[in-house]
Write an enzyme that holds these catalytic residues in place. Sequence first.
Site, PDB file in Angstrom:
ATOM      1  N   LYS A   2       6.796   4.903  -9.831  1.00 14.14           N
ATOM      2  CA  LYS A   2       7.092   3.915  -9.017  1.00 14.14           C
ATOM      3  C   LYS A   2       7.153   2.853 -10.358  1.00 14.14           C
ATOM      4  O   LYS A   2       7.107   2.774 -11.416  1.00 14.14           O
ATOM      5  CB  LYS A   2       5.164   3.401  -8.931  1.00 14.14           C
ATOM      6  CG  LYS A   2       5.165   4.147  -8.061  1.00 14.14           C
ATOM      7  CD  LYS A   2       4.970   3.993  -6.307  1.00 14.14           C
ATOM      8  CE  LYS A   2       4.458   2.722  -6.099  1.00 14.14           C
ATOM      9  NZ  LYS A   2       3.288   3.118  -6.052  1.00 14.14           N
ATOM     10  N   SER A  43       3.097   3.488 -12.375  1.00 11.74           N
ATOM     11  CA  SER A  43       2.067   4.359 -11.451  1.00 11.74           C
ATOM     12  C   SER A  43       1.059   5.346 -12.503  1.00 11.74           C
ATOM     13  O   SER A  43       2.346   5.794 -13.466  1.00 11.74           O
ATOM     14  CB  SER A  43       1.476   4.683 -10.015  1.00 11.74           C
ATOM     15  OG  SER A  43       1.152   5.898  -9.815  1.00 11.74           O
ATOM     16  N   GLU A  78       3.222  -9.760  -7.180  1.00  9.96           N
ATOM     17  CA  GLU A  78       1.735  -9.699  -6.122  1.00  9.96           C
ATOM     18  C   GLU A  78       0.630 -10.582  -7.028  1.00  9.96           C
ATOM     19  O   GLU A  78       0.181 -10.724  -6.712  1.00  9.96           O
ATOM     20  CB  GLU A  78       1.014  -8.237  -6.361  1.00  9.96           C
ATOM     21  CG  GLU A  78       2.310  -7.177  -5.928  1.00  9.96           C
ATOM     22  CD  GLU A  78       2.612  -6.124  -6.235  1.00  9.96           C
ATOM     23  OE1 GLU A  78       0.821  -4.907  -5.400  1.00  9.96           O
ATOM     24  OE2 GLU A  78       2.888  -5.433  -6.976  1.00  9.96           O
TER      25      GLU A  78
END
Length: 446
Positions: free
Chosen positions: A267, A261, A274
Amino acid sequence: MEPLNRSLDVDWRLWPHDIRGSRAWARGLERAGILSREEARRIDDGLAEVAARLEALPGPAGLPEEDIHTVVERMLIEEIGSAGGKLHTGRSRNDQVATDFRLWGREAIRALGDRLAALVEAIGAKAHENPDVVMPGFTHLQQAQPVPAAHWLLSRAWPLVRDLEHLRAVLRECDVLPLGAGAVAGCPFDVDREALAADLGFASISENSIDTVSDRDWAARLLFGAAMTGVHLSQLAEDLVLFSTSEFGYVRLGDGYTTGSSLMPQKRNPDVAELTRGKSGRLVGNLTGMLTVLKGLPTGYNRDLQEDKEAVFDSVDTLGVVLPAMTGAVSSLTLDRARIAEALGTQILATDLADHLVRRGVPFREAHHVVGELVRVAEDAGRDLGQLAPEEMKAVHPAFAKDVHAAFDPVSSVQSRAVRGGTAAAALEAQFDALSRALEGAWEGE
Ligand code: ARG
């Protein structure tokens, strides 16, 4: 009208197929005695020149024509003069575009199938790498019964094998020659369609000229296949998203398939999964769009059909990106044995406990009830099912044996389900064999 009319930006990629189909048509006209040998030769040479010019162009931008067929015809006439105007004899853009699209379709379907097969192989290889990891199997996303991780992985390969079987049927359906159907009523010249089919490598020829110019069923079925694959990939992706959370932690994706991130340093986002899950939306949308275009069409050719290609190109392109990415992601993933072992409570062996009673003559319905009672007793005592002593169990039902704790073992639980399609080592071995045979049957050699 012009921007509405124009399909060139979409159908540009059909040019090699348009050239190929046109060269075959010229030979067909020559065989029919419509073109002299000299005219057919000049057209063939001219089309080779046109192909070279098109090859050198970066794309259709700036070309004034409405579609690829008119571009090729204009360039042919530029190359060889008015004799080029003879090529379109007895042919219509209606049977021409249907032919180009199917020529493209055959190649696209083969390439798509190869990519799907590669993903099936990657899943199979990953399963092979992890023969002895036992993880929770889920129903209602609640821990249900232990299963080998390989069994979970293979459960995501079988749907893709079915997709390959579907794709092979679509390939057969696509492999039919439309050329010679004309605008709607066939060709008035004595063109040998069997010879044309052989020339273009089609397995058979269409039987009704009206149907031929309006039939896009193969394309709709390809879109269905792509949508179904999209759904399967989305489900696999969802598993990967879920299992790679810090809450589950069963799976770790390779660094190349996750992103950090820009804000939160800890992250590891499963972007590959996704994006795959997200792309399934457009695959389903393309199918819906195509069926909607087709449903209201009256008899014969209708211009609505020009909408067919964008949907099909988009679905094929989308899977062309998604499949290799998922193949890489699956190959890159590792299973966290410690986290998986930690996740396996003894609660998940409740069914094995009931089976223990069944083996000792208790009717299953009763055994189910007894173990339910034990689960409640353990819960009330704030203990795990496996922490109850044999005496405590016997107090609930006398049929429990002294060695009942042998049932509290995920590995023997898995080994006990030796039926074909089950989780025991021998069943898993048979499943690996069955998968490679099914894959070979479904696709290899296409
Ligand atoms: N541009 C059309 C298509 O993409 C080709 C066929 C046009 N036929 C016609 N009669 N205008 O499907």
